[in-house]
Design a protein around this motif. Structure first.
Motif, mmCIF file in Angstrom:
data_model
loop_
_atom_site.group_PDB
_atom_site.id
_atom_site.type_symbol
_atom_site.label_atom_id
_atom_site.label_comp_id
_atom_site.label_asym_id
_atom_site.label_seq_id
_atom_site.Cartn_x
_atom_site.Cartn_y
_atom_site.Cartn_z
ATOM 1 N N LEU A 1 -6.181 10.015 9.499
ATOM 2 C CA LEU A 1 -7.307 9.961 8.588
ATOM 3 C C LEU A 1 -8.526 9.500 9.379
ATOM 4 O O LEU A 1 -8.482 8.475 10.066
ATOM 5 N N ASP A 2 -9.580 10.267 9.304
ATOM 6 C CA ASP A 2 -10.773 9.989 10.098
ATOM 7 C C ASP A 2 -11.545 8.824 9.484
ATOM 8 O O ASP A 2 -12.189 8.974 8.444
ATOM 9 N N THR A 3 -11.477 7.663 10.110
ATOM 10 C CA THR A 3 -12.173 6.473 9.609
ATOM 11 C C THR A 3 -12.858 5.747 10.760
ATOM 12 O O THR A 3 -12.386 5.777 11.902
ATOM 13 N N ASP A 4 -13.975 5.086 10.434
ATOM 14 C CA ASP A 4 -14.674 4.252 11.403
ATOM 15 C C ASP A 4 -14.518 2.770 11.125
ATOM 16 O O ASP A 4 -14.796 1.940 11.974
ATOM 17 N N TRP A 5 -14.113 2.447 9.905
ATOM 18 C CA TRP A 5 -14.000 1.033 9.562
ATOM 19 C C TRP A 5 -12.891 0.823 8.541
ATOM 20 O O TRP A 5 -12.523 1.736 7.807
ATOM 21 N N GLU A 6 -12.358 -0.393 8.544
ATOM 22 C CA GLU A 6 -11.429 -0.840 7.517
ATOM 23 C C GLU A 6 -11.867 -2.211 7.040
ATOM 24 O O GLU A 6 -12.411 -3.013 7.814
ATOM 25 N N GLU B 1 0.838 -1.197 0.000
ATOM 26 C CA GLU B 1 0.000 0.000 0.000
ATOM 27 C C GLU B 1 0.876 1.252 0.000
ATOM 28 O O GLU B 1 2.027 1.216 0.429
ATOM 29 N N PRO B 2 0.315 2.374 -0.435
ATOM 30 C CA PRO B 2 1.035 3.642 -0.247
ATOM 31 C C PRO B 2 1.236 3.889 1.234
ATOM 32 O O PRO B 2 0.353 3.585 2.046
ATOM 33 N N PHE B 3 2.389 4.423 1.594
ATOM 34 C CA PHE B 3 2.683 4.565 3.024
ATOM 35 C C PHE B 3 3.347 5.900 3.312
ATOM 36 O O PHE B 3 3.805 6.605 2.409
ATOM 37 N N GLU C 1 -3.085 16.533 -1.520
ATOM 38 C CA GLU C 1 -2.949 15.686 -0.350
ATOM 39 C C GLU C 1 -2.554 14.272 -0.759
ATOM 40 O O GLU C 1 -2.658 13.884 -1.935
ATOM 41 N N TYR C 2 -2.110 13.520 0.232
ATOM 42 C CA TYR C 2 -1.640 12.148 0.032
ATOM 43 C C TYR C 2 -2.125 11.328 1.211
ATOM 44 O O TYR C 2 -1.917 11.707 2.374
ATOM 45 N N ARG C 3 -2.763 10.197 0.932
ATOM 46 C CA ARG C 3 -3.266 9.326 1.987
ATOM 47 C C ARG C 3 -2.545 7.991 1.926
ATOM 48 O O ARG C 3 -2.420 7.383 0.862
ATOM 49 N N GLY C 4 -2.073 7.544 3.075
ATOM 50 C CA GLY C 4 -1.348 6.285 3.123
ATOM 51 C C GLY C 4 -1.319 5.713 4.522
ATOM 52 O O GLY C 4 -1.817 6.314 5.480
ATOM 53 N N ALA D 1 -3.256 7.800 7.575
ATOM 54 C CA ALA D 1 -3.020 9.218 7.837
ATOM 55 C C ALA D 1 -3.020 9.978 6.515
ATOM 56 O O ALA D 1 -3.017 9.393 5.433
ATOM 57 N N CYS D 2 -3.005 11.298 6.633
ATOM 58 C CA CYS D 2 -3.078 12.166 5.463
ATOM 59 C C CYS D 2 -2.005 13.242 5.550
ATOM 60 O O CYS D 2 -1.857 13.884 6.602
ATOM 61 N N LEU D 3 -1.255 13.409 4.477
ATOM 62 C CA LEU D 3 -0.344 14.540 4.333
ATOM 63 C C LEU D 3 -1.004 15.579 3.454
ATOM 64 O O LEU D 3 -1.629 15.237 2.444
#
Length: 904
Positions: free
Chosen positions: A705-710, A617-619, A646-649, A638-640
């Motif tokens: 990164l605001d998440t509730d599920w994966e 995955e992108p990291f 922006e970049y999410r990884g 997280a998000c840069l």
């Protein structure tokens, strides 16, 4: 059958031996006779045959979204280019090329655009990686001339690696150096890099300098050598000029060890040790790469390094010289033919006296005289800015993806949308760039293309066409030749085979190349090869001419340089910090680069599933203190952010990062993940001499990164075309496996989500098996249709995943057996151990298996190789193996209980 060819990845230029039947390639291995690699091959090269196949290839030309035949497509290209030139002038047309092209492709493109379209606006993605090294060499030596050979790394007493993670980016060359160090215990290796990389495994000394401080460090070295009377005045007086100015510039700052160490943020004693080692040894190679080049002052950094070699006479000798290692397989070949906007051809520039007239006369025919531009064109970033302004009305892009790789990539996309005519020559059917193309031309790829490439040590090698291109794909040189014919230039482009193009290229290199204005690039000794001799051409280093018919391993052995007076120049360097400044809003320094098993934008390596396993995955790599201060844990999303995008990884917490700095890979595109394009974070700051963008020094902020599920969704390939499940995900990554596609997903609003209903809305196969735990939000489910596994879902963090090899194999079965069906939700055979994160890609050996073997007594790399085979093929994983061994030793020491002695 067996054939020899050259690897299409990095600039090492490894020879490859191919087993094939004329239609498919069954096996590849390193060519034991090729002098670049002597049989070694990295994991990317070893997997070349796994990246082939007609699936996903472009096989038909397309005009305005409609498939057409070649005649229609070529007519459209010629007519539209002619119309643009007639309306807006010659310089309204441009080309953007790639170090993935062969030299023959490059030559035809340069001749067509500069010589016969009359536009100087032809540049290449080599501008993004090598332009500053080129400019540094030209300022110092008078020519774009890498002075060293790979043998110099083996003959050196000291090897200095600057801004180069050689172990990951040029693995075969790293293994050569590692072997040489083993054979010569007196050899020392210094690694200078902000990150502790796998290359540090062979380092005797590591300097983790502050990003951007390279010029200050080498200016300090020059001043230290002068102060300690370690300059080679005999060499300086006989072969150079400019020492006084370079020293004066170096001394404008405090040259005490303490001041330099403070500015570079390194330990003073370590810095002094490096200075002493460099000054004390004559046979020193400094090998540098993108960590030096990709800067708004990259040319000055290159010259700061070269200055120290000239000042010490450490050049033109075995085991000595400033050695810029090339990023792409044919970046140097492209420069040889004039593939940069500030070049003409055959290492002639617009400002070279008589060059415009010389190239004009050489390219002229009896009935046609080309009208060459009178000055340089737009360099890569400037080119797309000119498109945005409307100056460029037509752009032909070949074998590269500027929508991803250029800085401020979102602005590049806006420019492409605005450009009236975008022509794209591409081999793959699914890239980010194609949505902007008006005309799409299907091109041949590795194993199909036939021509030459030049590696980092000036070695020309043959890349041979072994397989027929799929469908209607054609070679790039052929496409341009056919367009030239339609535009009335056929007499000047009467090539029927690449050997004819190479012959013309070789003749031009020697054309009027003598006397005081001689050009170092000269392969006139290879002119006149017929097709048989061309097909049999063995690897050879230029210059190749009457004086050096067998080639030239090392340049400047006689102390004569390609400057008007024959002397090399020391250049005054005044260190500059990164142009992208940190701020309260953007407090973290962004570094970018490659990962071990991937290449560029993954259009090729993404087709080999085992290459996706090491970093799936992108990291975002973050120091533990920065992770803690931002409230982010290891493996969390997280998000840069930067002003441009922006970049999410997924976060990788690592002590190899300096505090206040983060690292992201360059490879991910919109085809593999959402919001993971590295180029969208960078501002377009350029080196004023080379025009190379500053890709190593971004300024970003970091937030969870605001998440509730994966969730992890495995799905059969034919069900993944729409992929509607990514639309509501705030994060997604697509990871090709051998028999299915893995989708890593994350999002919000998980309350009372009915996951089974969610699947039914998005996939045509209903859930067959499931295990649901609403209280924890966990679920595992699978869809089976007519006995075949069609999808598998786990709603949980990916840390809970089983090893996916067993599940992937189930997708290939025509009928699931009872035992497999019973174990499907578990995702593995009964009692099967998860091997953990992949370490050895060649033999697919995971971390858990390695740790178990170490704990069982296999406490050396050799012992692990004997038991598990890891580290025994390309060697790229050896640094990770050593790290795991050391971690286990440290863990074992920490668990030892103190001995209790009872003396009563």
């Amino acid at each position: 059958m067996q054939a020899s060819t050259t690897c299409p990845y990095c600039g090492v230029g490894c020879g490859v031996t191919v087993d094939h039947d004329g239609n498919t390639i069954q096996h590849v291995e390193g060519d034991r006779d090729h002098p670049a690699n002597f049989g070694r091959l990295c994991v990317k090269g070893s997997a070349l045959h796994e990246t082939l196949g007609h699936h996903g290839r472009l096989t038909r030309p397309r005009v305005d979204g409609v498939d057409v035949d070649w005649g229609t497509a070529l007519d459209a290209v010629a007519e539209r280019l002619a119309a643009v030139r007639a309306t807006h002038g010659d310089e309204s047309v441009a080309a953007y090329l790639s170090g993935q092209l062969l030299t023959e492709d490059y030559y035809v493109a340069n001749k067509l655009f500069k010589g016969f379209f009359g536009t100087p606006h032809l540049d290449t993605n080599s501008r993004l990686c090598m332009a500053s090294a080129v400019a540094g060499y030209k300022r110092a030596f008078g020519a774009d001339a890498v002075p060293c050979s790979y043998e110099d790394l083996e003959d050196a007493e000291l090897v200095v690696l600057v801004g180069s993670n050689l172990a990951w980016n040029h693995p075969v060359l790293y293994q050569r150096l590692r072997t040489a160090k083993t054979r010569n215990p007196l050899m020392r290796v210094v690694v200078i890099d902000p990150r502790v990389t796998d290359t540090c495994e062979i380092a005797d000394l590591y300097l983790g300098l502050k990003p951007g401080s390279d010029a200050r460090l080498f200016n300090g070295l020059l001043a230290w050598m002068a102060d300690k009377k370690r300059l080679d005045h005999v060499y300086l007086d006989a072969h150079t000029q400019g020492l006084e100015g370079a020293l004066a510039a170096a001394r404008e700052d405090d040259t005490s060890i303490e001041a330099i160490a403070a500015d570079c943020d390194v330990d003073p004693e370590r810095l002094q040790t490096f200075y002493y080692w460099f000054a004390s040894q004559l046979h020193v190679v400094t090998l540098y790469s993108q960590g030096v080049n990709q800067s708004s002052s990259g040319t000055d950094k290159s010259n700061a390094i070269i200055n120290c070699h000239l000042a010490g006479g450490k050049i033109g000798l075995p085991g000595a010289g400033p050695f810029s290692i090339t990023g792409q397989p044919n970046a140097m070949g492209g420069r040889e033919v004039g593939g940069l906007a500030n070049q003409l051809a055959a290492h002639m520039d617009y400002h070279t006296p008589g060059a415009i007239d010389r190239v004009t006369r050489f390219w002229s025919t009896d009935s046609l005289t080309p009208d060459l531009p009178q000055g340089p064109g737009y360099k890569a970033v400037e080119l797309f800015e000119a498109i945005e302004r409307g100056e460029i009305q037509a752009l032909w892009i070949m074998a590269t993806n500027p929508a991803v790789s250029l800085p401020d990539a979102n602005r590049v996309r806006r420019a492409l949308e605005k450009c009236p005519l975008v022509i794209v020559s591409e081999c793959m059917a699914d890239t980010d760039l194609l949505e902007y193309a008006d005309i799409v031309l299907p091109a041949s790829s590795w194993s199909e293309k036939n021509g030459t490439v030049t590696n980092s040590e000036r070695r020309i090698s043959r890349q041979r066409g072994i397989l027929p291109p799929p469908g209607e794909a054609r070679h790039d040189w052929w496409i341009m030749v056919e367009v030239a014919k339609r535009l009335g230039f056929g007499e000047a482009f009467a090539y029927a085979h690449p050997c004819q193009i190479f012959d013309e290229h070789a003749r031009l290199s020697g054309f009027e190349n003598e006397g005081e204005g001689f050009r170092l690039f000269d392969i006139s000794g290879l002119a006149g090869l017929d097709r048989t001799a061309y097909d049999a051409l063995s690897p050879i280093q230029w210059p190749v001419n009457a004086s050096a018919p067998q080639g030239t391993a090392r340049l400047f052995e006689d102390g004569r340089f390609a400057t008007p007076d024959g002397r090399a120049k020391l250049i005054p360097v005044r260190p500059q910090g990164p142009a992208q400044t940190l701020s309260e809003a953007r407090p973290l320094r962004l570094n970018t680069g490659r990962v071990r098993d991937q290449w560029h934008t993954m259009t090729r390596t993404g087709r080999a599933p085992r290459l996706m396993n090491h970093r799936a995955e992108p990291f975002i790599e973050v120091h533990p203190d920065d992770a803690s201060s931002h409230g982010i844990g290891d493996q969390q999303l997280a998000c840069l952010t930067s002003p441009n995008g922006e970049y999410r990884g997924r976060v990788r917490v690592s002590n190899s990062q300096r505090r206040g700095e983060v690292f992201v890979p360059m490879h991910w595109t919109d085809r593999f993940s959402g919001n993971a394009r590295m180029g969208s974070l960078l501002e377009a700051h350029l080196d004023p001499v080379s025009g190379q963008p500053e890709s190593k020094h971004g300024a970003v902020s970091l937030a969870p990164l605001d998440t509730d599920w994966e969730a992890t969704l495995l799905v059969a390939g034919d069900l993944a075309s729409d992929a509607t499940w990514r639309e509501e995900a705030v994060y997604w990554a697509r990871i090709p496996l051998a028999n299915c596609q893995r989708w890593q997903l994350a999002g919000g609003e998980n309350e009372a989500r009915d996951w089974l209903a969610w699947v039914q809305q998005r996939l045509p196969v209903a859930p067959t098996l499931w295990c649901d735990d609403p209280a924890s939000g966990r679920l595992r489910a699978a869809g089976i249709d007519n006995g075949r596994l069609r999808w598998w879902l786990m709603v949980a963090p990916p840390a809970e995943l089983p090893g996916l090899a067993w599940l992937d194999e189930r997708f290939a079965e025509a009928q699931l057996g009872k035992d497999a069906r019973r174990r499907l939700l578990a995702g593995c055979e009964a009692g099967e151990a998860d091997s953990g994160p992949l370490v050895c890609s060649c033999h697919q050996v995971g971390q858990k298996a390695i740790v178990e073997a170490i704990r069982g007594g296999d406490t050396s790399v050799e012992a692990l190789g004997a038991r598990l085979a890891c580290g025994t093929q390309c060697g790229s994983c050896i640094p990770e193996l050593k790290s795991l061994i050391e971690e286990e030793r440290s863990h074992a020491r920490s668990e030892q209980k103190p001995e209790v002695v009872d003396v009563a």
